[in-house]
Structure formats: structure tokens, C-alpha cells
Design a protein around this motif. Structure first.
Motif, short mmCIF file in Angstrom:
data_model
loop_
_atom_site.label_atom_id
_atom_site.label_comp_id
_atom_site.label_asym_id
_atom_site.label_seq_id
_atom_site.Cartn_x
_atom_site.Cartn_y
_atom_site.Cartn_z
N GLU A 1 -7.24 -12.15 -10.03
CA GLU A 1 -8.09 -10.73 -10.07
C GLU A 1 -7.09 -9.73 -9.43
N THR A 2 -7.48 -8.58 -10.25
CA THR A 2 -6.21 -7.41 -9.73
C THR A 2 -7.19 -6.98 -8.41
N VAL A 3 -6.34 -6.76 -7.56
CA VAL A 3 -6.37 -6.52 -6.04
C VAL A 3 -5.70 -5.27 -5.63
N TYR A 4 -4.50 -4.78 -6.28
CA TYR A 4 -3.88 -3.41 -5.87
C TYR A 4 -3.14 -3.22 -7.24
N SER A 5 -3.06 -1.89 -7.33
CA SER A 5 -1.90 -1.15 -8.07
C SER A 5 -1.01 -0.24 -7.48
N ALA A 6 0.28 0.08 -7.86
CA ALA A 6 0.89 0.89 -7.47
C ALA A 6 2.28 1.49 -8.30
N THR A 7 2.78 2.52 -8.06
CA THR A 7 4.21 2.98 -8.97
C THR A 7 5.23 2.80 -8.01
N ILE A 8 6.38 2.14 -8.52
CA ILE A 8 7.63 1.77 -7.73
C ILE A 8 8.16 3.16 -7.51
N ASP A 9 8.61 3.66 -6.26
CA ASP A 9 9.11 4.99 -6.11
C ASP A 9 10.65 4.74 -5.79
N ASP A 10 11.42 6.08 -5.86
CA ASP A 10 13.00 5.71 -5.56
C ASP A 10 13.27 5.07 -4.21
N ALA A 11 12.05 5.26 -3.20
CA ALA A 11 12.31 4.80 -1.79
C ALA A 11 12.38 3.11 -1.63
N HIS A 12 11.81 2.48 -2.88
CA HIS A 12 11.86 1.00 -3.17
C HIS A 12 12.97 0.49 -4.05
N VAL A 13 13.61 1.33 -4.07
CA VAL A 13 15.20 0.78 -5.03
C VAL A 13 16.22 0.83 -4.39
N GLY B 1 -14.10 -10.69 16.95
CA GLY B 1 -12.95 -11.03 17.85
C GLY B 1 -11.91 -11.92 17.02
N CYS B 2 -12.17 -11.97 15.66
CA CYS B 2 -11.23 -12.88 14.80
C CYS B 2 -10.47 -12.03 13.75
N THR B 3 -9.25 -12.55 13.24
CA THR B 3 -8.44 -11.88 12.61
C THR B 3 -7.71 -13.06 11.55
N MET B 4 -6.93 -12.65 10.68
CA MET B 4 -6.26 -13.29 9.86
C MET B 4 -4.74 -13.28 10.22
N TYR B 5 -3.90 -14.50 10.58
CA TYR B 5 -2.51 -14.44 10.55
C TYR B 5 -1.69 -15.16 9.64
N ARG C 1 -9.71 -6.94 3.11
CA ARG C 1 -10.82 -5.70 3.38
C ARG C 1 -11.86 -6.08 2.41
N ARG C 2 -11.66 -6.27 1.17
CA ARG C 2 -12.69 -7.02 0.16
C ARG C 2 -13.52 -8.12 0.58
N LEU C 3 -12.93 -9.11 1.52
CA LEU C 3 -13.48 -10.15 2.01
C LEU C 3 -14.07 -9.96 3.19
N ASP C 4 -14.00 -8.51 3.75
CA ASP C 4 -14.34 -8.28 5.16
C ASP C 4 -13.77 -9.32 6.34
N LEU C 5 -12.48 -9.02 6.15
CA LEU C 5 -11.64 -10.01 7.14
C LEU C 5 -10.53 -8.85 7.67
N GLU C 6 -10.84 -7.59 7.66
CA GLU C 6 -9.81 -6.70 8.27
C GLU C 6 -10.42 -6.21 9.71
N ALA C 7 -9.95 -4.83 10.02
CA ALA C 7 -10.34 -4.40 11.11
C ALA C 7 -11.82 -4.25 11.59
N ALA C 8 -12.75 -3.98 10.78
CA ALA C 8 -14.03 -4.19 11.26
C ALA C 8 -14.53 -5.57 11.55
N TYR C 9 -14.03 -6.44 10.94
CA TYR C 9 -14.30 -7.72 11.15
C TYR C 9 -13.87 -7.98 12.49
N ARG C 10 -12.66 -7.93 12.59
CA ARG C 10 -12.03 -8.16 13.99
C ARG C 10 -12.83 -7.63 15.41
#
Length: 163
Positions: free
Chosen positions: A7-19, A56-60, A43-52
Motif C-alpha cells: 500500500e502506497t505510503v509516500y511519494s517523492a521526486t529525486i533531486d540533484d542533492a540525492h545523486v 510515553g511510548c515510541t518506536m525504535y 503517523r498513519r498508525l498513530d505511533l508518532e509524536a502525538a502518541y509518544r
């Protein structure tokens, strides 16, 4: 094509800084794009900053593996999809696929652990709550009909074929 396998979660365009000097995307850029995709997923799964803040829990992330399958160049539009391959009460086994116009460019496999970072306590793994356990079970089931991707769980190594 990846909608069948992830399932798509992110899209981007490669720029010169990535080459790099070879004219294709650097190893660090692949890692950064996959890490960004994982952050979007959490973030979609509610496991980011607001969840922390709330729990008091997070993902490593405790283990990763990237497979570089095709080159990506500046200007390439990429999409990253994910699958939750497996889960336990404290861990997630995630798989991400990066696609460009030429098809599958790279894959990223990781193990992430749910960690308590409550103030005054040493960081330690801790079980997910029942709501997340239910969500994860559904996510694993969503792709059970799709064969496991090539290379899952395999360590890098050389295949020796006689001298």
C-alpha cells in the motif's frame, strides 16, 4: 503494479542533492526516503509524536536491510509502498518497496520495536495496546494472499561458485 503487493505510503521526486558522482541516487538517499516513508506510516498508525506525548511510548528501529535493484536518477518520481509482514506483542516486521517508472527500484526490510520512554524510567520494550494489536492483525491479513517478497529475512552474503 505495487498496489497488489503493498500500500502506497509516500511519494517523492529525486533531486540533484540525492545523486552521487555516478549519476544515480546515493545509498544515504535511499535510506532517507525509506525512513521518511516509515515515519509517514507510523503517523498513519498513530505511533508518532502525538502518541509518544500521550503514552510515553515510541518506536525504535533495531534492524534494517536495503536491497538496491535498479538505479534512480535526478528527476525520477518514486512511490514507496509498505506491507506489515508480521507482528508480535512488541515488534513489527515491515517491508517497503520503492517504485519508479522502470519498476521496482529498491526494497527496505526492518524490525521496529515498541519502546516505553516514560520519564524517570530506562527505555525498555513494552507491549502495544489492544487497539494497535487489532490494527496490526488486519494489516498482516490484508496481504496474506500475496507471496512473501524475495530476499525477506536473508542476510547479505556471497554465493561461492567454485574457483
Amino acid at each position: 503494479m505495487h498496489q497488489e503487493t503493498s500500500e502506497t505510503v509516500y511519494s517523492a521526486t529525486i533531486d540533484d542533492a540525492h545523486v552521487d558522482y555516478n549519476g544515480h541516487m546515493t545509498e544515504a538517499a535511499y535510506a532517507q526516503l525509506f525512513a521518511t516513508a516509515a515515519a509517514h506510516l507510523f503517523r498513519r498508525l498513530d505511533l508518532e509524536a502525538a502518541y509518544r506525548r500521550r503514552t510515553g511510548c515510541t518506536m525504535y528501529t533495531v534492524e534494517t536491510r536495503i536491497r538496491y535493484l535498479r538505479e534512480a536518477h535526478s528527476g525520477t518520481k518514486v512511490t514507496i509502498g509498505y506491507r506489515l509482514l508480521d507482528r508480535s506483542d512488541k515488534r513489527l516486521h515491515l517491508y517497503f518497496e520503492m517504485f519508479g517508472p522502470a519498476g521496482l527500484l529498491a526494497t527496505y526490510e526492518c524490525i521496529s520495536v515498541h519502546v516505553s520512554q516514560r520519564e524517570g524510567e530506562a527505555a525498555r520494550s513494552t507491549p502495544f495496546g489492544p487497539d494497535h494489536i487489532g490494527i496490526f492483525a488486519k494489516l498482516v491479513a490484508a496481504f496474506e494472499h500475496v507471496p512473501k517478497p524475495d530476499g525477506i529475512g536473508k542476510a547479505p552474503g556471497l554465493a561461492h561458485r567454485g574457483a
